[in-house]
Motif scaffolding. Structure first.
Motif, short mmCIF file in Angstrom:
data_model
loop_
_atom_site.label_atom_id
_atom_site.label_comp_id
_atom_site.label_asym_id
_atom_site.label_seq_id
_atom_site.Cartn_x
_atom_site.Cartn_y
_atom_site.Cartn_z
N ALA A 152 -32.01 -9.73 -18.71
CA ALA A 152 -32.49 -10.77 -17.93
C ALA A 152 -33.18 -10.29 -16.57
N ALA A 153 -32.53 -9.34 -15.97
CA ALA A 153 -32.79 -8.89 -14.61
C ALA A 153 -34.36 -8.56 -14.64
N VAL A 154 -34.89 -8.11 -15.85
CA VAL A 154 -36.32 -7.32 -15.86
C VAL A 154 -37.14 -8.57 -16.03
N ILE A 155 -36.62 -9.81 -16.59
CA ILE A 155 -37.52 -10.90 -16.90
C ILE A 155 -37.65 -11.54 -15.65
N GLY A 156 -36.62 -11.60 -14.66
CA GLY A 156 -36.67 -12.15 -13.40
C GLY A 156 -37.75 -11.34 -12.55
N ALA A 157 -37.45 -9.85 -12.71
CA ALA A 157 -38.35 -9.09 -11.99
C ALA A 157 -39.85 -9.43 -12.26
N ALA A 158 -40.13 -9.66 -13.57
CA ALA A 158 -41.62 -9.96 -13.93
C ALA A 158 -42.10 -11.00 -13.31
N ALA A 159 -41.28 -11.89 -13.21
CA ALA A 159 -41.51 -13.36 -12.80
C ALA A 159 -41.71 -13.34 -11.17
N LEU A 160 -41.43 -12.26 -10.40
CA LEU A 160 -41.28 -12.16 -9.07
C LEU A 160 -42.60 -11.55 -8.46
N PHE A 161 -43.50 -11.18 -9.30
CA PHE A 161 -44.95 -10.68 -8.88
C PHE A 161 -45.90 -11.54 -9.40
N GLY A 162 -47.01 -11.44 -8.68
CA GLY A 162 -48.24 -12.36 -9.26
C GLY A 162 -47.98 -13.68 -9.11
N ASP A 163 -48.95 -14.46 -9.77
CA ASP A 163 -48.84 -16.07 -9.83
C ASP A 163 -48.68 -16.36 -10.97
N ILE A 164 -47.19 -16.50 -11.69
CA ILE A 164 -47.09 -17.04 -13.22
C ILE A 164 -47.30 -18.47 -13.08
N LYS A 165 -48.09 -19.17 -13.85
CA LYS A 165 -48.16 -20.56 -13.69
C LYS A 165 -46.88 -21.10 -14.32
N PRO A 166 -46.09 -21.96 -13.62
CA PRO A 166 -45.09 -22.73 -14.23
C PRO A 166 -45.36 -23.51 -15.47
N CYS A 167 -44.38 -23.88 -16.22
CA CYS A 167 -44.57 -24.79 -17.53
C CYS A 167 -43.76 -25.93 -17.09
N SER A 168 -43.92 -26.96 -17.64
CA SER A 168 -43.21 -28.26 -17.40
C SER A 168 -42.07 -28.23 -18.32
N PRO A 169 -40.84 -28.65 -18.10
CA PRO A 169 -39.70 -28.30 -19.37
C PRO A 169 -39.94 -29.09 -20.33
N GLY A 170 -40.73 -29.99 -20.69
CA GLY A 170 -40.94 -30.75 -21.81
C GLY A 170 -42.02 -29.88 -22.60
N GLY A 171 -42.72 -29.08 -21.90
CA GLY A 171 -43.99 -28.49 -22.72
C GLY A 171 -43.91 -27.22 -22.98
N ILE A 172 -42.76 -26.38 -22.33
CA ILE A 172 -42.74 -24.98 -22.92
C ILE A 172 -42.34 -24.69 -24.27
N GLN A 173 -42.96 -23.70 -24.81
CA GLN A 173 -43.07 -23.38 -26.27
C GLN A 173 -42.64 -21.86 -26.18
N ALA A 174 -41.46 -21.66 -27.01
CA ALA A 174 -41.23 -20.31 -27.37
C ALA A 174 -42.08 -19.75 -28.67
N LYS A 175 -42.38 -18.46 -28.53
CA LYS A 175 -43.55 -18.17 -29.41
C LYS A 175 -42.95 -16.70 -29.92
N ALA A 176 -42.85 -16.71 -31.22
CA ALA A 176 -42.53 -15.45 -31.82
C ALA A 176 -43.46 -14.42 -31.36
N ARG A 177 -44.85 -14.68 -31.60
CA ARG A 177 -46.01 -13.79 -31.21
C ARG A 177 -46.52 -14.23 -30.14
N LEU A 178 -46.35 -13.37 -29.09
CA LEU A 178 -47.19 -13.65 -27.82
C LEU A 178 -47.73 -12.28 -27.22
N PRO A 179 -49.13 -12.38 -27.22
CA PRO A 179 -49.70 -11.17 -26.54
C PRO A 179 -49.57 -11.05 -25.26
N LEU A 180 -49.43 -9.86 -24.46
CA LEU A 180 -49.59 -9.77 -23.04
C LEU A 180 -50.86 -10.21 -22.68
#
Ligand code: KG4
Ligand code: ZN
Length: 352
Positions: free
Chosen positions: A323-351
């Motif tokens: 999980a450290a690398v996932i946190g690292a990615a979130a520490l750069f740039g401006d990742i747009k937050p999701c609402s807790p009720g709106g986030i969707q897990a995606k089996a396929r997700l392009p970069l």
């Protein structure tokens, strides 16, 4: 900025606390907890999705509690859930096994809901790239842009050109099996166990890389793509022709010749990309980046390149899923937050 990150895309349940000063070019890992399910899946010779999601459900709260340094979870409750000092929650949104992803995403969404902290969705592949932005030692220097990233894991094999943070240009990828998947399948064929990469690689060190002439996928093709299914079939055919039972020496020769064919394909396409996209830095990431033969050969290629190219290889614990690398990615740039009720897990997700 300090982040609690959660990763459950495949067969590792992981949580971490990572931080970065606003002026810093790299990330510091404060805590990283990984509960691997590899032993559970080894008898199937690969990840069994149903077993994986059940295990994530069992592990997710204890793993998060441990990352937060909370006392042991009692009666399935997180005692004294204090997220003070944390500024955001990051979670792997995809790609991966949907039943596995859902566990981490729902846990993160729940924590975001009760704490009011922003919920940052992260692409698992970005995590493998940003592993190279985590401080390894006192002399650590972060990668510079533009850069070329070679991501080789159990699910993906990709060459990506980046001009800036989270600016991804996919140059090529595998058309069939991922490199790690090919390692796992050949390990199964040789009766070695799961995950196969480290076992094949260990055996290969005793073998002759010239013993068998296995094909290098898409070698003649003018693209940055990869293909490993032909190689896997060639290994299968070769093994069927050999007298049974296979001796250890023969297995080592098959492993060595197979590993050479995989690494040659990776190096060939990386060299081709470097000629068309000159960069000062190359990042290696994903589980297969733990492979010492790949590290050595890529290091040698870059050391003798026309202009100096710096290779960044994360330490092994940061190459495989965590999980450290996932946190690292979130520490750069401006990742747009999701609402807790709106986030969707995606089996396929392009970069993006
Ligand atoms: O990145 P990762 O932990 O999970 C995915 O996102 O897929 O990669 C796991 C893959 C497995 O296929 C495993 O066999 C491979 O990485 N792997 C290796 C080595 N260590 C792990 N492959 C080759 N050589 C290794 N030393
Ligand atoms: Zn991965």
């Amino acid at each position: 900025m300090r982040i609690l990150a959660i990763e459950t895309s495949c067969d590792e349940t992981a949580a971490a606390i990572v931080s970065k000063d606003s002026s810093s070019s790299f990330v510091v890992v404060e805590r990283s907890v990984v509960a691997s399910q590899a032993d559970l899946h080894s008898k199937y010779g690969g990840v069994y999705p149903e077993v994986a999601s059940r295990e994530h459900a069992k592990q997710i709260l204890p793993v998060i509690a441990e990352a937060l340094a909370l006392s042991v979870v009692q009666a399935n409750r997180l005692p004294d859930l204090s997220l003070s000092g944390i500024n955001a929650i990051a979670v792997t949104q995809g790609p991966g096994l949907i039943g596995s992803l859902l566990v981490g995403v729902q846990a993160a969404a729940g924590l975001s809901l009760v704490s009011g902290l922003p919920l940052l969705p992260v692409n698992h592949l970005a995590g493998h790239i940003y592993a190279s932005f985590i401080q390894q030692d006192e002399s650590f220097v972060a990668p510079r842009f533009p850069l070329l990233a070679l991501i080789v894991s159990g699910g993906h094999t990709m060459l990506i050109y980046m001009r800036d943070h989270h600016d991804y240009q996919l140059l090529g990828q595998t058309r069939d099996d991922a490199a790690g998947e090919a390692f796992d399948k050949v390990a199964k064929l040789l009766g070695l166990g799961y995950p196969g990469g480290p076992l094949v690689s260990k055996l290969a060190r005793q073998g002759n890389r010239e013993a068998y002439d296995f094909p290098i996928g898409l070698a003649q093709e003018d693209s940055y793509d990869f293909s490993f299914s032909g190689l896997k079939t060639a290994v299968l055919r070769q093994v069927k022709e050999l007298p049974e039972p296979l001796t250890n020496e023969t297995k080592a020769d098959v492993a060595a010749s197979f590993e050479k064919a995989v690494i040659e394909a990776l190096l060939m396409k990386t060299a081709k990309a470097l000629r068309a996209y000159p960069v000062a830095d190359v990042i290696l990431g994903g589980g297969v980046a733990a492979n010492s033969y790949l590290r050595d050969r890529l290091g040698a290629l870059l050391a003798h390149w026309q202009v100096p190219v710096r290779l960044h290889v994360p330490e092994i614990a940061l190459c495989t899923d965590n999980a450290a690398v996932i946190g690292a990615a979130a520490l750069f740039g401006d990742i747009k937050p999701c609402s807790p009720g709106g986030i969707q897990a995606k089996a396929r997700l392009p970069l993006a």
